[in-house]
Design a protein around this motif. Structure first.
Motif, PDB file in Angstrom:
ATOM      1  N   LEU A  10      34.040  -9.031   2.455  1.00 33.91           N
ATOM      2  CA  LEU A  10      33.258  -8.570   3.600  1.00 33.91           C
ATOM      3  C   LEU A  10      31.873  -8.091   3.162  1.00 33.91           C
ATOM      4  N   LEU A  11      31.815  -7.269   2.125  1.00 32.89           N
ATOM      5  CA  LEU A  11      30.522  -6.778   1.630  1.00 32.89           C
ATOM      6  C   LEU A  11      29.628  -7.921   1.164  1.00 32.89           C
ATOM      7  N   GLN A  12      30.226  -8.883   0.476  1.00 37.83           N
ATOM      8  CA  GLN A  12      29.438 -10.019   0.003  1.00 37.83           C
ATOM      9  C   GLN A  12      28.878 -10.805   1.182  1.00 37.83           C
ATOM     10  N   ARG A  13      29.691 -11.006   2.204  1.00 41.32           N
ATOM     11  CA  ARG A  13      29.255 -11.760   3.384  1.00 41.32           C
ATOM     12  C   ARG A  13      28.136 -11.026   4.129  1.00 41.32           C
ATOM     13  N   VAL A  14      28.293  -9.723   4.333  1.00 44.15           N
ATOM     14  CA  VAL A  14      27.278  -8.941   5.041  1.00 44.15           C
ATOM     15  C   VAL A  14      25.956  -8.969   4.277  1.00 44.15           C
ATOM     16  N   GLN A  15      26.031  -8.924   2.974  1.00 38.26           N
ATOM     17  CA  GLN A  15      24.828  -8.918   2.145  1.00 38.26           C
ATOM     18  C   GLN A  15      24.149 -10.285   2.080  1.00 38.26           C
ATOM     19  N   ARG A 128      -4.096  16.028  12.313  1.00 36.59           N
ATOM     20  CA  ARG A 128      -3.056  16.651  13.135  1.00 36.59           C
ATOM     21  C   ARG A 128      -2.199  17.629  12.341  1.00 36.59           C
ATOM     22  N   SER A 129      -1.972  17.323  11.073  1.00 37.44           N
ATOM     23  CA  SER A 129      -1.117  18.195  10.249  1.00 37.44           C
ATOM     24  C   SER A 129      -1.913  19.306   9.571  1.00 37.44           C
ATOM     25  N   MET A 130      -3.244  19.238   9.668  1.00 39.13           N
ATOM     26  CA  MET A 130      -4.148  20.219   9.046  1.00 39.13           C
ATOM     27  C   MET A 130      -3.969  20.276   7.525  1.00 39.13           C
ATOM     28  N   ILE A 131      -3.705  19.122   6.939  1.00 36.78           N
ATOM     29  CA  ILE A 131      -3.644  19.015   5.481  1.00 36.78           C
ATOM     30  C   ILE A 131      -4.990  18.467   5.026  1.00 36.78           C
ATOM     31  N   PRO A 132      -5.730  19.201   4.190  1.00 38.28           N
ATOM     32  CA  PRO A 132      -7.057  18.749   3.760  1.00 38.28           C
ATOM     33  C   PRO A 132      -6.948  17.562   2.799  1.00 38.28           C
ATOM     34  N   PRO A 133      -8.011  16.782   2.665  1.00 33.89           N
ATOM     35  CA  PRO A 133      -7.985  15.612   1.768  1.00 33.89           C
ATOM     36  C   PRO A 133      -7.534  15.945   0.346  1.00 33.89           C
ATOM     37  N   ARG A 134      -7.870  17.137  -0.140  1.00 33.71           N
ATOM     38  CA  ARG A 134      -7.456  17.492  -1.505  1.00 33.71           C
ATOM     39  C   ARG A 134      -5.937  17.683  -1.619  1.00 33.71           C
ATOM     40  N   GLY A 135      -5.244  17.745  -0.477  1.00 34.98           N
ATOM     41  CA  GLY A 135      -3.790  17.891  -0.467  1.00 34.98           C
ATOM     42  C   GLY A 135      -3.054  16.586  -0.203  1.00 34.98           C
ATOM     43  N   VAL A 136      -3.805  15.474  -0.307  1.00 31.48           N
ATOM     44  CA  VAL A 136      -3.214  14.171  -0.005  1.00 31.48           C
ATOM     45  C   VAL A 136      -3.535  13.180  -1.119  1.00 31.48           C
ATOM     46  N   LEU A 137      -2.516  12.514  -1.611  1.00 30.81           N
ATOM     47  CA  LEU A 137      -2.700  11.403  -2.545  1.00 30.81           C
ATOM     48  C   LEU A 137      -2.401  10.118  -1.803  1.00 30.81           C
ATOM     49  N   ASN A 138      -3.375   9.218  -1.748  1.00 30.69           N
ATOM     50  CA  ASN A 138      -3.193   7.906  -1.148  1.00 30.69           C
ATOM     51  C   ASN A 138      -2.993   6.932  -2.306  1.00 30.69           C
ATOM     52  N   LEU A 139      -1.813   6.347  -2.395  1.00 28.94           N
ATOM     53  CA  LEU A 139      -1.447   5.495  -3.528  1.00 28.94           C
ATOM     54  C   LEU A 139      -1.169   4.069  -3.043  1.00 28.94           C
ATOM     55  N   PRO A 140      -2.219   3.316  -2.743  1.00 28.16           N
ATOM     56  CA  PRO A 140      -2.023   1.975  -2.165  1.00 28.16           C
ATOM     57  C   PRO A 140      -1.390   1.004  -3.150  1.00 28.16           C
ATOM     58  N   ILE A 141      -0.802  -0.038  -2.591  1.00 22.85           N
ATOM     59  CA  ILE A 141      -0.222  -1.094  -3.414  1.00 22.85           C
ATOM     60  C   ILE A 141      -1.350  -1.805  -4.146  1.00 22.85           C
ATOM     61  N   VAL A 142      -1.219  -1.881  -5.455  1.00 17.16           N
ATOM     62  CA  VAL A 142      -2.199  -2.596  -6.260  1.00 17.16           C
ATOM     63  C   VAL A 142      -1.641  -3.980  -6.592  1.00 17.16           C
ATOM     64  N   ARG A 143      -0.359  -4.007  -6.894  1.00 18.29           N
ATOM     65  CA  ARG A 143       0.309  -5.255  -7.237  1.00 18.29           C
ATOM     66  C   ARG A 143       1.746  -5.172  -6.744  1.00 18.29           C
ATOM     67  N   ARG A 144       2.190  -6.195  -6.050  1.00 10.40           N
ATOM     68  CA  ARG A 144       3.536  -6.195  -5.475  1.00 10.40           C
ATOM     69  C   ARG A 144       4.493  -6.919  -6.420  1.00 10.40           C
ATOM     70  N   PHE A 145       5.646  -6.303  -6.632  1.00 11.67           N
ATOM     71  CA  PHE A 145       6.719  -6.907  -7.396  1.00 11.67           C
ATOM     72  C   PHE A 145       7.884  -7.097  -6.439  1.00 11.67           C
ATOM     73  N   LYS A 146       8.277  -8.308  -6.228  1.00 10.37           N
ATOM     74  CA  LYS A 146       9.356  -8.601  -5.288  1.00 10.37           C
ATOM     75  C   LYS A 146      10.629  -8.867  -6.076  1.00 10.37           C
ATOM     76  N   LEU A 147      11.628  -8.030  -5.853  1.00 12.19           N
ATOM     77  CA  LEU A 147      12.914  -8.184  -6.519  1.00 12.19           C
ATOM     78  C   LEU A 147      13.962  -8.558  -5.495  1.00 12.19           C
ATOM     79  N   ASP A 148      14.833  -9.458  -5.842  1.00  9.95           N
ATOM     80  CA  ASP A 148      15.950  -9.807  -4.972  1.00  9.95           C
ATOM     81  C   ASP A 148      17.185  -9.147  -5.571  1.00  9.95           C
ATOM     82  N   VAL A 149      17.478  -7.962  -5.092  1.00  6.51           N
ATOM     83  CA  VAL A 149      18.609  -7.207  -5.629  1.00  6.51           C
ATOM     84  C   VAL A 149      19.850  -7.521  -4.808  1.00  6.51           C
TER      85      VAL A 149
END
Length: 164
Positions: A10-15, A128-149
């Motif tokens: 069943l698990l194999q089929r659902v996956q 809206r959350s009143m979090i200043p820019p110094r309290g935020v890390l923006n970590l955009p995707i630089v390179r995508r790794f696609k894994l089929d797990v």
């Protein structure tokens, strides 16, 4: 944790082959020779036992028009955590919103149709959350790794009952 042979199948089929049908569990049951209700009960039991967390599709963002995404870490005062997490959760493009230990204690991903929209969403969340820019890390995707797990549930057992 031991799984009986039918749970494994069943698990194999659902996956591997989840049907895109109005009643997918009935279709799975027909393929495995069990009633739809038994499929649902077995999956509910596997969920209760912690074998599966949930069943959900994995979508390819680009095929849906999503062209920009990022991982965000925020420093949120503990007394405002619930409020800020609620604000973040209001945005459709947000997923994986988690509280973490450490200086940056709220982590989430956000996706948008383009970079401009993504920046607008991030700025709105910060305002809206009143979090200043110094309290935020923006970590955009630089390179995508696609894994089929995929997990193999059809492994044979040794004579002593252990999986090989």
């Amino acid at each position: 944790m031991r799984l009986d042979p039918l749970d494994r199948v069943l698990l194999q089929r659902v996956q591997d082959d989840f049907p895109l049908e109005p009643r997918p569990y009935r279709v799975i049951g027909e393929a495995l020779g069990m009633p739809e209700q038994e499929v649902l009960e077995r999956l509910a039991d596997l969920s209760r036992r912690g074998v599966i967390r949930h069943i959900a599709p994995i979508l390819e963002p680009g095929s849906l028009g999503i062209r920009a995404s990022t991982l965000v870490a925020m420093r949120v005062p503990e007394e405002r955590m619930h409020k800020v997490a609620g604000i973040v959760n209001e945005y459709d493009g947000v997923s994986h919103n988690y509280r973490r230990d450490g200086e940056y204690n709220l982590w989430f991903t956000v996706a948008a149709m383009g970079e401009e929209e993504l920046q607008r969403i991030l700025e709105e969340i910060m305002r809206r959350s009143m979090i200043p820019p110094r309290g935020v890390l923006n970590l955009p995707i630089v390179r995508r790794f696609k894994l089929d797990v995929r997990f193999r549930f059809l492994a044979e057992e040794d004579d002593d009952g252990r999986d090989r």
